[in-house]
Design a protein around this motif. Structure first.
Motif, short mmCIF file in Angstrom:
data_model
loop_
_atom_site.label_atom_id
_atom_site.label_comp_id
_atom_site.label_asym_id
_atom_site.label_seq_id
_atom_site.Cartn_x
_atom_site.Cartn_y
_atom_site.Cartn_z
N MET A 67 0.84 -1.21 0.00
CA MET A 67 0.00 0.00 0.00
C MET A 67 0.87 1.26 0.00
SD MET A 67 -2.99 -1.35 2.59
CE MET A 67 -3.43 0.27 3.11
N MET A 68 1.94 1.24 0.78
CA MET A 68 2.84 2.40 0.82
C MET A 68 3.62 2.54 -0.48
SD MET A 68 4.34 2.29 4.64
CE MET A 68 3.27 2.30 6.05
N ARG A 69 3.99 1.43 -1.07
CA ARG A 69 4.70 1.46 -2.35
C ARG A 69 3.82 2.06 -3.43
NH1 ARG A 69 5.96 -1.28 -7.10
NH2 ARG A 69 4.19 -2.65 -6.90
N GLN A 70 2.55 1.67 -3.46
CA GLN A 70 1.61 2.24 -4.44
C GLN A 70 1.41 3.74 -4.21
OE1 GLN A 70 0.35 0.84 -7.14
NE2 GLN A 70 1.46 -1.05 -6.67
N LYS A 71 1.43 4.16 -2.95
CA LYS A 71 1.32 5.58 -2.63
C LYS A 71 2.52 6.35 -3.19
CE LYS A 71 0.54 8.52 1.41
NZ LYS A 71 0.39 8.53 2.88
N LEU A 72 3.72 5.77 -3.06
CA LEU A 72 4.92 6.41 -3.59
C LEU A 72 4.90 6.45 -5.12
CD1 LEU A 72 7.67 4.94 -1.25
CD2 LEU A 72 6.76 7.26 -1.26
N ILE A 73 4.43 5.39 -5.73
CA ILE A 73 4.35 5.34 -7.19
C ILE A 73 3.36 6.38 -7.70
CG2 ILE A 73 3.60 3.90 -9.13
CD1 ILE A 73 4.90 1.53 -7.68
N ALA A 74 2.27 6.59 -6.97
CA ALA A 74 1.28 7.58 -7.38
C ALA A 74 1.86 9.00 -7.36
CB ALA A 74 0.06 7.51 -6.47
N VAL A 75 2.82 9.23 -6.47
CA VAL A 75 3.47 10.54 -6.38
C VAL A 75 4.55 10.68 -7.45
CG1 VAL A 75 4.86 12.00 -4.85
CG2 VAL A 75 2.97 10.70 -3.93
N GLY A 76 5.01 9.55 -8.00
CA GLY A 76 6.02 9.59 -9.04
C GLY A 76 7.39 9.13 -8.58
N ALA A 100 10.29 10.54 -0.25
CA ALA A 100 9.59 9.30 0.04
C ALA A 100 9.22 9.21 1.52
CB ALA A 100 10.45 8.11 -0.36
N LYS A 101 10.14 9.56 2.40
CA LYS A 101 9.84 9.53 3.84
C LYS A 101 8.73 10.52 4.18
CE LYS A 101 14.17 7.72 5.60
NZ LYS A 101 15.33 7.95 6.49
N ALA A 102 8.77 11.71 3.59
CA ALA A 102 7.73 12.71 3.84
C ALA A 102 6.38 12.23 3.33
CB ALA A 102 8.11 14.03 3.20
N THR A 103 6.37 11.59 2.16
CA THR A 103 5.12 11.09 1.58
C THR A 103 4.54 9.96 2.45
OG1 THR A 103 5.93 11.63 -0.61
CG2 THR A 103 4.09 10.11 -0.48
N ILE A 104 5.38 9.07 2.91
CA ILE A 104 4.90 7.96 3.73
C ILE A 104 4.36 8.46 5.07
CG2 ILE A 104 5.67 5.93 5.03
CD1 ILE A 104 7.51 5.29 2.65
N ASN A 105 5.03 9.44 5.65
CA ASN A 105 4.59 9.95 6.95
C ASN A 105 3.36 10.83 6.88
OD1 ASN A 105 6.66 8.64 8.27
ND2 ASN A 105 8.07 10.35 8.04
N SER A 106 3.00 11.31 5.68
CA SER A 106 1.82 12.18 5.56
C SER A 106 0.54 11.39 5.50
CB SER A 106 1.93 13.06 4.33
OG SER A 106 1.88 12.28 3.16
#
Length: 106
Positions: A67-76, A100-106
């Motif tokens: 789920m977190m990997r897909q979130k990162l891929i959606a951000v690019g 990536a760390k900022a995106t995961i923590n948000s």
């Protein structure tokens, strides 16, 4: 002439067979490695054995990690979910690590 046969044509035809035989040996050598039809076991390494990839997050399980990997891929951000000796890890390139760390923590 050898017994009424044109020696030049005889040698040219023999050299053709010789070239084909050498090519056959080279191809046999080139494709003879890794004859096994069974897939080799995957090697699980530690976190520092993934080259340019750095750990962005340590999820509890693979479902959360995906789920977190897909979130990162959606951000690019290119991200990889891999099993290490310490458990599943999300790996990204070092240039994308802070984002990536900022995106995961948000």
């Amino acid at each position: 002439m050898l017994g009424g046969i044109n020696n030049g044509l005889y040698l040219i035809s023999l050299s053709g067979f010789l070239v084909v035989a050498v090519l056959a040996l080279i191809l046999r050598w080139a494709f003879s490695h890794n004859n096994s039809l069974i897939e080799k076991d995957k090697v699980i390494g530690s976190e520092d054995q993934y080259g340019l990839l750095k750990v962005a997050h340590s999820p509890k399980n693979h479902i959360e990690g995906e789920m977190m990997r897909q979130k990162l891929i959606a951000v690019g951000i290119k991200a990889t979910l891999s099993q290490t000796k310490d458990g599943p890890r999300i790996l990204v390139f070092e240039k994308d690590l802070k984002i990536a760390k900022a995106t995961i923590n948000s």
